[in-house]
Every structure is written in structure tokens, then in C-alpha cells.
Design a protein around this motif. Structure first.
Motif, short mmCIF file in Angstrom:
data_model
loop_
_atom_site.label_atom_id
_atom_site.label_comp_id
_atom_site.label_asym_id
_atom_site.label_seq_id
_atom_site.Cartn_x
_atom_site.Cartn_y
_atom_site.Cartn_z
N TYR A 22 0.97 -1.23 -0.19
CA TYR A 22 -0.08 0.02 -0.04
C TYR A 22 0.72 1.31 -0.10
O TYR A 22 0.45 2.29 -0.80
CB TYR A 22 -0.91 0.00 1.23
CG TYR A 22 -2.07 -0.93 0.88
CD1 TYR A 22 -3.12 -0.54 -0.13
CD2 TYR A 22 -2.27 -2.42 1.36
CE1 TYR A 22 -4.04 -1.14 -0.27
CE2 TYR A 22 -3.43 -2.84 1.17
CZ TYR A 22 -4.33 -2.53 0.37
OH TYR A 22 -5.46 -3.40 0.09
N ALA A 23 2.16 1.20 0.61
CA ALA A 23 2.88 2.34 0.57
C ALA A 23 3.52 2.64 -0.86
O ALA A 23 3.34 3.75 -1.33
CB ALA A 23 4.20 2.01 1.44
N THR A 26 0.45 4.34 -2.50
CA THR A 26 0.20 5.67 -2.35
C THR A 26 1.22 6.51 -2.97
O THR A 26 1.03 7.61 -3.35
CB THR A 26 0.44 5.61 -0.68
OG1 THR A 26 -0.60 4.71 0.04
CG2 THR A 26 0.30 7.11 -0.07
N TRP A 27 2.74 6.13 -2.86
CA TRP A 27 3.62 6.93 -3.35
C TRP A 27 3.33 7.00 -4.89
O TRP A 27 3.63 8.19 -5.54
CB TRP A 27 5.07 6.30 -3.49
CG TRP A 27 5.55 6.51 -2.03
CD1 TRP A 27 5.85 5.79 -1.05
CD2 TRP A 27 5.98 7.88 -1.55
NE1 TRP A 27 6.45 6.48 0.33
CE2 TRP A 27 6.46 7.60 -0.11
CE3 TRP A 27 6.08 9.20 -2.05
CZ2 TRP A 27 6.89 8.93 0.48
CZ3 TRP A 27 6.60 10.28 -1.07
CH2 TRP A 27 6.97 10.23 -0.03
N ILE A 30 -1.13 9.15 -4.78
CA ILE A 30 -1.36 10.30 -3.94
C ILE A 30 -0.90 11.48 -4.09
O ILE A 30 -1.56 12.87 -4.36
CB ILE A 30 -1.18 10.01 -2.49
CG1 ILE A 30 -2.16 8.74 -2.01
CG2 ILE A 30 -1.61 11.12 -1.76
CD1 ILE A 30 -3.65 9.05 -2.18
N LEU A 142 -10.48 6.48 -5.03
CA LEU A 142 -9.64 5.92 -3.89
C LEU A 142 -10.37 4.54 -3.39
O LEU A 142 -9.59 3.67 -2.77
CB LEU A 142 -9.63 6.93 -2.99
CG LEU A 142 -8.60 8.21 -3.09
CD1 LEU A 142 -8.80 9.11 -1.96
CD2 LEU A 142 -7.37 7.77 -3.47
N TYR A 146 -8.17 1.29 -2.15
CA TYR A 146 -7.91 1.23 -0.58
C TYR A 146 -9.00 0.57 0.08
O TYR A 146 -10.20 1.25 -0.04
CB TYR A 146 -7.40 2.47 -0.02
CG TYR A 146 -6.36 3.09 -0.49
CD1 TYR A 146 -5.04 2.95 0.20
CD2 TYR A 146 -6.25 3.98 -1.77
CE1 TYR A 146 -3.94 3.34 -0.32
CE2 TYR A 146 -5.15 4.61 -1.95
CZ TYR A 146 -3.74 4.22 -1.29
OH TYR A 146 -2.61 4.99 -1.96
N ARG A 150 -8.03 1.69 5.55
CA ARG A 150 -6.78 2.69 5.13
C ARG A 150 -7.18 3.91 4.58
O ARG A 150 -6.30 4.82 4.07
CB ARG A 150 -5.93 2.04 4.18
CG ARG A 150 -4.98 0.65 4.62
CD ARG A 150 -4.49 0.06 3.80
NE ARG A 150 -3.79 -1.33 4.55
CZ ARG A 150 -2.58 -1.10 4.98
NH1 ARG A 150 -1.84 0.07 5.06
NH2 ARG A 150 -1.85 -1.84 5.33
N ARG A 151 -8.44 4.22 4.40
CA ARG A 151 -8.95 5.18 3.40
C ARG A 151 -9.00 6.79 4.20
O ARG A 151 -8.72 7.60 3.46
CB ARG A 151 -10.61 4.92 3.11
CG ARG A 151 -10.97 5.36 1.81
CD ARG A 151 -12.10 5.11 1.34
NE ARG A 151 -12.01 3.61 0.94
CZ ARG A 151 -13.01 2.91 1.03
NH1 ARG A 151 -14.25 2.99 1.61
NH2 ARG A 151 -12.95 1.45 0.76
N LYS A 153 -6.62 8.07 6.13
CA LYS A 153 -5.48 8.67 5.88
C LYS A 153 -5.29 9.04 4.41
O LYS A 153 -4.68 10.38 4.00
CB LYS A 153 -4.29 7.70 6.09
CG LYS A 153 -2.73 8.29 6.20
CD LYS A 153 -1.71 7.42 6.61
CE LYS A 153 -0.44 7.84 6.14
NZ LYS A 153 0.72 6.97 6.76
N MET A 154 -5.54 8.11 3.29
CA MET A 154 -5.47 8.60 2.04
C MET A 154 -6.35 9.81 1.64
O MET A 154 -5.93 10.62 0.91
CB MET A 154 -5.91 7.45 1.05
CG MET A 154 -4.76 6.16 1.16
SD MET A 154 -3.05 6.66 1.09
CE MET A 154 -2.52 6.39 2.79
#
Length: 437
Positions: A22-23, A26-27, A30, A142, A146, A150-151, A153-154
Motif C-alpha cells: 500500500y505504500a 500511495t507513492w 497520492i 480511492l 484502498y 486505510r481510506r 489517511k489517504m
């Protein structure tokens, strides 16, 4: 050895690698979506800086400004439910988001040619139409990548585009308003609309080049990584109660979400459209000084959003992470009014207000995405966003009208305080077992 998801597939990943996967997502996603929202929000509210000189140059009243600022949301409302999310769902986020950004960039730049109230209303209305698909489309997007846990934070990372637009846009807008008047025969506010439309075109090209529509299209993930995400999303959707398109319109919880967002958006857009004016009224008169001071509340809000979103996800608690900031923000509006001519106290209060307003908005979007999934999410997110954003029309128009009648923004600010307090109270009507997961 830890259990493995997707053992049958080469490149499968273990559960212990879930955070890494997931990182990686995200990178990849996002920062791009974040920058899209930065330039979108900047083009939406830079009229608040233009107001510092535009009204005098064109002979507009506060009521004309308030109506023009708010009429954006009439266009937004009429052309956002539910077509934009449905089209995005069908044609893909990549093409649709790029189309949205190019269209609004052209219209935002065209604001520089406004000379009459009618032209001002028309261009703001068209800007609302153009931008209608971005925010709800990204929130829906999103949900493809996700699970609900986890949503928060995103969404918060994406929505830090609001305060970061203030951090970047405040000094830049102040500098343009301070320095560029008279160049090429144009007023400084005309340069403001032209220059700040250019980044939207650049980001549209980046979206076309870099964004993938769905997890299955992400060649930069291994087959096992794609399966891990797909399994998480499928498991997450089994826990939600609404899946079909009709639920997105008829579910009573959707209409509760509309009410909550309506009251919160009054605070958001009241802050966005009037913060430069409030700072100026507190004693800072030079546009560059106003721009630099505007940066401070938004910088604090950026940090606050991230910290609160982490707390919300870690504790799996949503309701009080929304209600508490809403009530603190309401109290801070009252302080801002009472000390409106004391620059230090007013800035402190406006900083707390800005933090609380953007926290409530970002945390709010964890609620409908936890309650709805599938086709219901497509329609429900669009309904909530568009109906809730109607307050973006009523709030600025009311503040402008009251300012003309009373020669003060005080009553308008009290209305914003009451509004976000009511929004926080309505959040507590959402059953915690539906969203605290």
C-alpha cells in the motif's frame, strides 16, 4: 513463516508485506492526485484574493462578489449528480480527470476578462460545471485502491491539497496582486487568474501520462500485489450494506450525509472565499502581507489534517474525530469575531478555525465511503458532494449580502459557527458500528 495471499501466483506477497504494497500504491497515486486538488482548489478560491482589488476596479458590491463566488456551486450541483461519477466509472479516471482539469483551466483564465456582474456570474457558473467531476471522482477512485481501514489517511493526504493550496497560493497570489498590476495594461487581479490557471493544464498532461484507471491496469504492481489489493477491496465491500445504484439515491443515510456536508461546507467555503478579507480587516493592508499571513493557518491545517487522520485510522474511530474539531472550530469563529481588530488574536483564532474546518471535511469523507460500496458509492458520493456543496452558494452570498447591509462580516461569521456546530452534532447520529472499522 507468515501466511501468504495469492500463493498460486508468482510474485505473490505475504500479509506481512501488506504495508509495503500500500505504500507503493500511495507513492504512485497520492502525490499526483494531491497536486491536482491543489491547483483545483486554488482556481476555485483565488477569487478571494482577486476581491481585494477587483471589486473596486469593476465597481462590484459585496453582494455581487458573494453571489459570484457562490454561483460556482449551482453549476457544480446541476452537472455533478450523478453523471460525472458514472462517466468516470465507465470511461476511467485518467481521461475524465484530465478533461475536467483542462476545461476548468480555460474557464478560470477567462475570468480575467470579466467587466460586468453578469459576466462574473456566468464565468463562475461555468467554472462550477467544469470542475464538478474532480473531487467526487477522486473519492470514488480511492475506493478502487484502498479498503476502508486505510481510506481515512489517504483521503486526508489527498485533501491536504486544500490547505497546501493556501500555503502556496497565499504568498503567490499576494505577490501577483502586489507586483504585476499594470503589466501589459492588465490589472493585478487579471494576471492572477491567468497565471494560476497554467498549473492545471500541466497537471492534466501528467494525469494522462501517469494515472491508471484500476488495480488490474497497474503494471507497476506484481500479480501477487494486485491480488492482495483486490482481495482486500472485495472483503471490505462484503461488510458494507449498500451496493446497487438505487441505494445511492434512496438510502436514508445518504441524505444524512448530505445534511452533514451541507453544514460543514459553509465553514469551508466561508473560510476559502473570505479569509484574505478577514485578515485585511484585522490590520494587514498590503496584498503581499495578506498573502504571507494567509499561509500560516493553512500550514497549520496541513499538519493537523495528517495527525488527526492517523489517529482516526489507528483508533478505528470516526465520529468524534469529526465532531470534536467541528465544535472547537465553531467556538474559534466566535473568538475571531470578538477580536476581529486584534491582528494577533484574530490570526490565532482563524488558524484554529482553518485547522478544524479542513479536518472535519477530510474526516467526513470516511463516512459515506464506509457505508456505501459498488454502484451505490458511484451515485451516493455524487449526491452527497453536490447537494452538500449547495451551501457553497448560500454561504458566500449570505455573507456578502449581510456585509453590504451591516457593513460588517460579524453576522455571517456567527452563521458559519452555528453551521459547523450543527454539522458536528449530526455526525453523532451516524451509528458508530457502521463507520468505526
Amino acid at each position: 513463516m507468515s501466511s501468504i495471499k495469492g500463493m498460486a501466483h508468482p510474485g505473490a506477497v505475504g500479509q506481512t508485506d501488506e504495508a509495503r504494497v500500500y505504500a507503493k500504491v500511495t507513492w504512485r497515486l497520492i502525490p499526483l492526485l494531491f497536486m491536482c486538488y491543489v491547483v483545483a482548489y486554488l482556481d476555485r478560491v483565488n477569487v478571494g484574493f482577486a476581491k481585494l482589488q477587483m471589486l473596486k476596479d469593476l465597481g462590484f458590491s459585496e453582494t455581487v462578489y458573494g453571489l459570484g463566488a457562490g454561483i460556482f456551486f449551482i453549476g457544480y450541483f446541476l452537472f455533478e449528480v450523478p453523471s460525472n461519477n458514472i462517466i468516470l466509472h465507465k470511461v476511467g479516471a485518467r481521461v475524465w480527470i484530465a478533461r475536467v482539469m483542462i476545461t476548468w483551466a480555460v474557464i478560470s483564465a477567462a475570468t480575467m476578462f470579466v467587466t460586468t456582474p453578469t459576466m462574473f456570474y456566468l464565468v463562475r457558473f461555468l467554472l462550477g460545471i467544469a470542475e464538478a467531476g474532480l473531487f467526487p471522482g477522486v473519492i470514488l477512485y480511492l475506493t478502487y485502491w484502498y479498503p476502508s481501514k486505510r481510506r481515512s489517511k489517504m483521503i486526508a493526504l489527498f485533501m491536504t491539497g486544500i490547505p497546501v493550496a493556501g500555503v502556496i497560493g497565499g504568498p503567490v497570489s499576494g505577490w501577483i496582486m502586489h507586483s504585476m498590476g499594470g503589466m501589459n495594461g492588465w490589472a493585478s487581479w487579471q494576471w492572477l487568474f491567468l497565471i494560476e490557471a497554467i498549473p492545471s493544464v500541466i497537471m492534466a498532461v501528467a494525469v494522462l501520462a501517469c494515472l491508471q484507471d484500476r488495480v488490474a491496469d497497474a503494471k507497476w504492481l506484481t500479480e501477487g500485489e494486485r491480488k492482495l489489493i483486490a482481495d482486500d477491496i472485495a472483503h471490505d465491500q462484503k461488510q458494507t450494506q449498500s451496493h446497487n445504484l438505487r441505494d445511492g439515491f434512496t438510502n436514508p443515510r445518504v441524505w444524512l450525509m448530505c445534511g452533514i456536508y451541507f453544514f460543514f461546507a459553509i465553514g469551508l467555503y466561508g473560510t476559502g472565499f473570505f479569509l484574505p478579507t478577514l485578515i485585511k480587516n484585522s490590520g494587514a493592508t498590503d496584498p503581499l502581507t495578506v498573502g504571507m499571513l494567509t499561509m500560516l493557518p493553512y500550514a497549520a491545517a496541513t499538519i493537523a489534517m495528517i495527525l488527526v487522520s492517523r489517529s482516526s485510522d489507528a483508533r478505528r474511530e470516526r465520529r468524534w474525530h469529526i465532531t470534536a474539531p467541528a465544535w472547537i472550530g465553531a467556538l474559534s469563529w466566535v473568538v475571531a469575531v470578538q477580536f476581529s481588530h486584534n491582528l494577533v488574536v484574530a490570526m490565532a483564532a482563524l488558524t484554529v478555525v482553518t485547522c478544524c474546518v479542513v479536518i472535519t471535511i477530510s474526516q467526513f469523507w470516511c463516512l459515506p465511503t464506509a457505508i456505501l460500496s459498488g454502484a451505490a458509492a458511484v451515485a451516493g458520493i455524487a449526491v452527497v458532494n453536490s447537494l452538500g456543496n449547495l451551501s457553497g452558494f448560500l454561504g458566500p452570498f449570505f455573507i456578502g449580502w449581510v456585509s453590504d447591509k451591516t457593513h460588517s462580516t460579524d453576522i455571517g461569521l456567527y452563521v458559519m459557527a452555528v453551521s459547523i456546530f450543527i454539522g458536528g452534532a449530526l455526525v453523532l447520529r451516524v451509528k458508530k458500528e457502521l463507520v468505526n472499522r
